[in-house]
Design a protein around this motif. Sequence first.
Motif, PDB file in Angstrom:
ATOM      1  N   GLY B 146      41.787  32.217  43.048  1.00 40.53           N
ATOM      2  CA  GLY B 146      42.529  33.409  42.818  1.00 40.53           C
ATOM      3  C   GLY B 146      44.152  33.360  43.368  1.00 40.53           C
ATOM      4  O   GLY B 146      44.210  32.765  44.511  1.00 40.53           O
ATOM      5  N   SER B 147      45.060  33.546  42.565  1.00 37.72           N
ATOM      6  CA  SER B 147      46.513  33.219  42.904  1.00 37.72           C
ATOM      7  C   SER B 147      46.733  34.093  44.019  1.00 37.72           C
ATOM      8  O   SER B 147      47.831  34.289  44.495  1.00 37.72           O
ATOM      9  N   ASP B 148      45.913  35.403  43.948  1.00 44.90           N
ATOM     10  CA  ASP B 148      46.146  36.403  44.849  1.00 44.90           C
ATOM     11  C   ASP B 148      45.471  36.847  45.993  1.00 44.90           C
ATOM     12  O   ASP B 148      45.420  37.638  46.830  1.00 44.90           O
ATOM     13  N   ALA B 149      44.301  35.730  45.884  1.00 50.57           N
ATOM     14  CA  ALA B 149      43.338  36.037  47.058  1.00 50.57           C
ATOM     15  C   ALA B 149      43.552  35.309  48.170  1.00 50.57           C
ATOM     16  O   ALA B 149      42.851  35.171  49.124  1.00 50.57           O
ATOM     17  N   ARG B 150      44.806  34.784  48.405  1.00 53.21           N
ATOM     18  CA  ARG B 150      44.790  34.165  49.765  1.00 53.21           C
ATOM     19  C   ARG B 150      45.774  35.003  50.648  1.00 53.21           C
ATOM     20  O   ARG B 150      46.071  34.667  51.921  1.00 53.21           O
ATOM     21  N   ALA B 156      42.443  40.872  51.310  1.00 50.12           N
ATOM     22  CA  ALA B 156      41.426  41.786  51.863  1.00 50.12           C
ATOM     23  C   ALA B 156      40.229  42.233  50.879  1.00 50.12           C
ATOM     24  O   ALA B 156      39.096  42.423  51.258  1.00 50.12           O
ATOM     25  N   LEU B 157      40.559  42.567  49.731  1.00 48.48           N
ATOM     26  CA  LEU B 157      39.637  42.729  48.649  1.00 48.48           C
ATOM     27  C   LEU B 157      38.586  41.859  48.712  1.00 48.48           C
ATOM     28  O   LEU B 157      37.222  42.081  48.735  1.00 48.48           O
ATOM     29  N   VAL B 158      38.863  40.463  48.705  1.00 48.60           N
ATOM     30  CA  VAL B 158      37.916  39.255  48.632  1.00 48.60           C
ATOM     31  C   VAL B 158      36.831  39.278  49.937  1.00 48.60           C
ATOM     32  O   VAL B 158      35.666  39.571  49.991  1.00 48.60           O
TER      33      VAL B 158
END
Lengths: 80, 232
Positions: B146-150, B156-158
């Motif tokens: 995920g490009s946004d998952a870091r 926070a979502l992950v």
Amino acid sequence: MGMRRRSGGFVLAVNPIQCDGFGHCAELAPDLVHLDEWGYPIIDKTPVALSNLSALESARLAVRGCPRQALRIERVSEAS
Amino acid sequence: MVALTSPYLWYTTRATGLVTLLLFTGVLVLGSLVANRVGGAAVGRFELSELHRSLSMVAVIFLVIHIATTVIDSFVSTGLISVIVPLTSAYKRVPVALGSVAFDLIVAVWISSLLKTRLSNETWRFIHWFSWLGWAIAVVHAFMTGSDARSGVGLALVLVCALAGLLAGLWRFFARPARAAGRTALSPLSPAPAPEPASPRDSRRVTPPRERTVADTAFPRRPVDDQRRRPR
């Protein structure tokens, strides 16, 4: 046609080996199924007329909703 | 095509990826609630079960959108085959491979549930256990790919999804009731059952109440503390 098909009755039958007492059947078909104090179903073996569409529908919902697939609808020729 | 070079497909991939993870976490938690026999008074057990089924359909649809936009988009080159076969993606080889594995497992669970009435219940349950593995791999896939998952909201979502799924799993395995957990309070569809059935349909019944037999309750055959308490 339709009349002939709707003659006779059905009973909701439970396979006690499969049943794990989830209790979904008693919620979905409250007219047909009662639960004993351990949560297992008690189903009256008196046939219900197939013309009783609401009962048939709730029985179908109970069959579909059983997490253990322990229920089936058995057709019998005579509704008493 | 313009659409293939515009960034919107890529944005859709990233957004649906996170939403899919959220949805599958919800499905997982709901499935645990059903399996541990939550519900009966405020919310019917069958309602949680229906919600579990419905939400899984929504999640699968989002997953298909997530995968389709990834493949169609030209921003990264994953290739069509990498949807199913792991380690065939040119872009982020291993992280995308995890997504492929998770997708394969989820498809297996999905198809087995569509064929549920044709399978034996034991077979269906065995396949259904793999949803846990599929979800866990999907979480790792989300974090690695995920490009946004870091950072920020994505991270926070992950993390929230991972924690929720982990707690659901622990609760599912260790707080599982032994067989039936007692009577449900029945659904809002009906009032509490009277000891003697008194619905209008009963007036047609001429036979007296039948005595209960072993086949009705099936309880004497089952010791309360039986061996099947633990998942097989």
